[in-house]
Design an enzyme around this catalytic site. Sequence first.
Site, mmCIF file in Angstrom:
data_model
loop_
_atom_site.group_PDB
_atom_site.id
_atom_site.type_symbol
_atom_site.label_atom_id
_atom_site.label_comp_id
_atom_site.label_asym_id
_atom_site.label_seq_id
_atom_site.Cartn_x
_atom_site.Cartn_y
_atom_site.Cartn_z
ATOM 1 C CG HIS A 16 12.046 43.776 21.169
ATOM 2 N ND1 HIS A 16 12.079 42.476 21.623
ATOM 3 C CD2 HIS A 16 12.829 43.790 20.066
ATOM 4 C CE1 HIS A 16 12.848 41.751 20.837
ATOM 5 N NE2 HIS A 16 13.323 42.522 19.885
ATOM 6 C CG ASP A 124 10.744 41.267 24.652
ATOM 7 O OD1 ASP A 124 11.351 40.217 24.380
ATOM 8 O OD2 ASP A 124 10.506 42.147 23.824
ATOM 9 C CB ALA A 345 9.549 57.187 7.964
ATOM 10 C CD GLN A 347 7.608 50.686 8.752
ATOM 11 O OE1 GLN A 347 8.750 51.094 8.618
ATOM 12 N NE2 GLN A 347 7.355 49.449 9.096
ATOM 13 C CD1 TRP A 365 6.265 39.771 14.850
ATOM 14 C CD2 TRP A 365 6.557 38.771 12.870
ATOM 15 N NE1 TRP A 365 5.146 38.999 14.598
ATOM 16 C CE2 TRP A 365 5.302 38.377 13.381
ATOM 17 C CE3 TRP A 365 6.948 38.277 11.615
ATOM 18 C CZ2 TRP A 365 4.446 37.510 12.709
ATOM 19 C CZ3 TRP A 365 6.084 37.414 10.939
ATOM 20 C CH2 TRP A 365 4.860 37.041 11.489
ATOM 21 C CG ASN A 366 7.445 45.510 15.318
ATOM 22 O OD1 ASN A 366 6.433 45.462 15.990
ATOM 23 N ND2 ASN A 366 8.648 45.287 15.815
ATOM 24 C CB SER A 367 8.800 45.997 8.864
ATOM 25 O OG SER A 367 9.440 47.092 9.486
ATOM 26 C CD GLN A 387 16.253 41.865 10.272
ATOM 27 O OE1 GLN A 387 17.107 41.937 9.388
ATOM 28 N NE2 GLN A 387 16.300 42.624 11.362
HETATM 29 N N1 UDP Z 1 9.519 52.545 12.406
HETATM 30 C C1 UDP Z 1 8.900 53.743 12.098
HETATM 31 N N2 UDP Z 1 9.610 54.687 11.431
HETATM 32 C C2 UDP Z 1 10.882 54.498 11.027
HETATM 33 C C3 UDP Z 1 11.505 53.262 11.316
HETATM 34 C C4 UDP Z 1 10.793 52.300 11.987
HETATM 35 O O1 UDP Z 1 7.735 53.962 12.448
HETATM 36 O O2 UDP Z 1 11.462 55.395 10.420
HETATM 37 C C5 UDP Z 1 8.778 51.533 13.180
HETATM 38 C C6 UDP Z 1 8.120 50.502 12.299
HETATM 39 O O3 UDP Z 1 6.801 50.912 11.928
HETATM 40 C C7 UDP Z 1 8.132 49.278 13.175
HETATM 41 C C8 UDP Z 1 9.384 49.442 14.035
HETATM 42 O O4 UDP Z 1 9.696 50.829 13.989
HETATM 43 O O5 UDP Z 1 7.008 49.273 14.034
HETATM 44 C C9 UDP Z 1 10.563 48.635 13.507
HETATM 45 O O6 UDP Z 1 10.397 47.321 13.900
HETATM 46 P P1 UDP Z 1 10.862 46.073 13.027
HETATM 47 O O7 UDP Z 1 10.556 44.849 13.834
HETATM 48 O O8 UDP Z 1 10.265 46.120 11.678
HETATM 49 O O9 UDP Z 1 12.408 46.263 12.823
HETATM 50 P P2 UDP Z 1 13.625 46.603 13.827
HETATM 51 O O10 UDP Z 1 13.690 48.071 13.881
HETATM 52 O O11 UDP Z 1 13.308 45.968 15.160
HETATM 53 O O12 UDP Z 1 14.790 46.003 13.127
#
Ligand code: UDP
Length: 472
Positions: A16, A124, A345, A347, A365-367, A387
Amino acid sequence: MESVTVVVVPFPAQGHLNQLLHLSLHLASRGLPVHFAAPPEHVRQARARVHGWADDVLRRVEFHELAISDYASPPPDPAATSPYPSHLMPLFDAFVSDAPAALASLLRELSAASSPRRVVVVYDVLTAFGAEEASRLPNGEGYAFHCTAASLISRDLDGGLQLLRDAHGLDDLPPLAYSTEEHLEFVAKRARTHQTIPSSTGILMNTSRALEGEFIDFVATTFAGYGKKVFSIGPLNPMLLELDGSLPDGKGVTPRHECLGWLDKQPAASVLYVSFGSLSSLRGEQIEELAAALRDSKQRFIWVLRDADRGNVFADESGESRHAKFLSEFKKQTESTGLLITEWAPQLEILAHPATAAFLSHCGWNSTMESMSYGKPILAWPMHSDQPWDAELICKHFKAGFLVRPCDKHGEPAVVTPAATIQRMIEKMMVSEEGLAVQQRAMELGKAIRASMAADGSSQKDLMDFIAHITR
Ligand code: UDP
């Protein structure tokens, strides 16, 4: 522009936080003064993630710490049957009980200090008190920001379920049914608060017409009936800012993470990226099966596997030492094909890299949006919250992925998916005809999404419309 002040209030969970940070930077890059208000720890994290943006953009973003009382988080329980990170609940509770008062005082200050014509609060949906506090100001307006898919929002609107089922063959999955009771109750309460607050002026959604056009139209039409405007402005991914539809090379970010150098040496479209987001963890037994599948598939991979602090350990007493031993053995066995990352990481850069072929993901949702933006298909391994819905959308509607395993239903002991099943799915994605077709489909979707963020694209247009609307 100067007469409008924007206050952005994220919910303090990583997925978020990032979306609203990126929105703040997008708005600041278009000349708006932005105030980003979050608990101290999250302000620190946000500050650390703004590198790469121009100084004049950063000068327009002011960070404010919303003081919350001390909270004690129990360590994650590796034996828990639900992968939902229950240890974060004390933080969430402290936030929703203390942040409203802190935000109210910040808003009063901002409203009085420079006498802006309008104070725009973007909150949010889980921090719906933002709307309530905005409505108390003589010049306040609240905008609800949705961090989830438009189809998921549609699902809860009159007629939405039918649209999803009949027109799109998407099943009626209860989107939040895979969490703990405690989390369900928390979200339900926040959602109710949101519905009872009539003061939100508009809705922002982090999705793109290239993915969810019909659902965006449906949400927009429904909310128009309540006099609310809907802006669909995603993906808010900073690497896609003002692109011309081409892919960024990720080389501009310094210092460059070493995994990107490793990726440079791999053949095009040959690497599977494996990560379960910032919150979720796997039980030790499941980690072993996934490891065996990655090793035996002989496919190249990058696997983000953080350690014990995230609950990624074996449930028995020797959990941590078993984990360490497992890691060192696995590294040796897969030296020539894979890379383990045990911290945060990069990502976006990994997904954007041409050597990356596909993403084994928990479908946050971000992934999901990030993978689709870079044209990378998903092997879906949903765990909780929205998810399972995202996985359904990816596989059935976008047709850009395969389901590795369904969610464990809440309350049932987590089922361990055997290595052979996972290996079969990895091979299906990486080397089968069907997999290559899905890779092609994802590549086309990626182009369309990036075009929606480029000049004249639909998301870019909605973002400009939103700015025009709040500065009217
Ligand atoms: N992320 C990242 N590196 C990591 C883990 C996560 O950059 O090692 C970022 C990823 O790119 C995304 C967010 O963290 O923007 C994770 O959001 P998502 O909605 O996918 O999953 P959540 O962590 O909320 O379960």
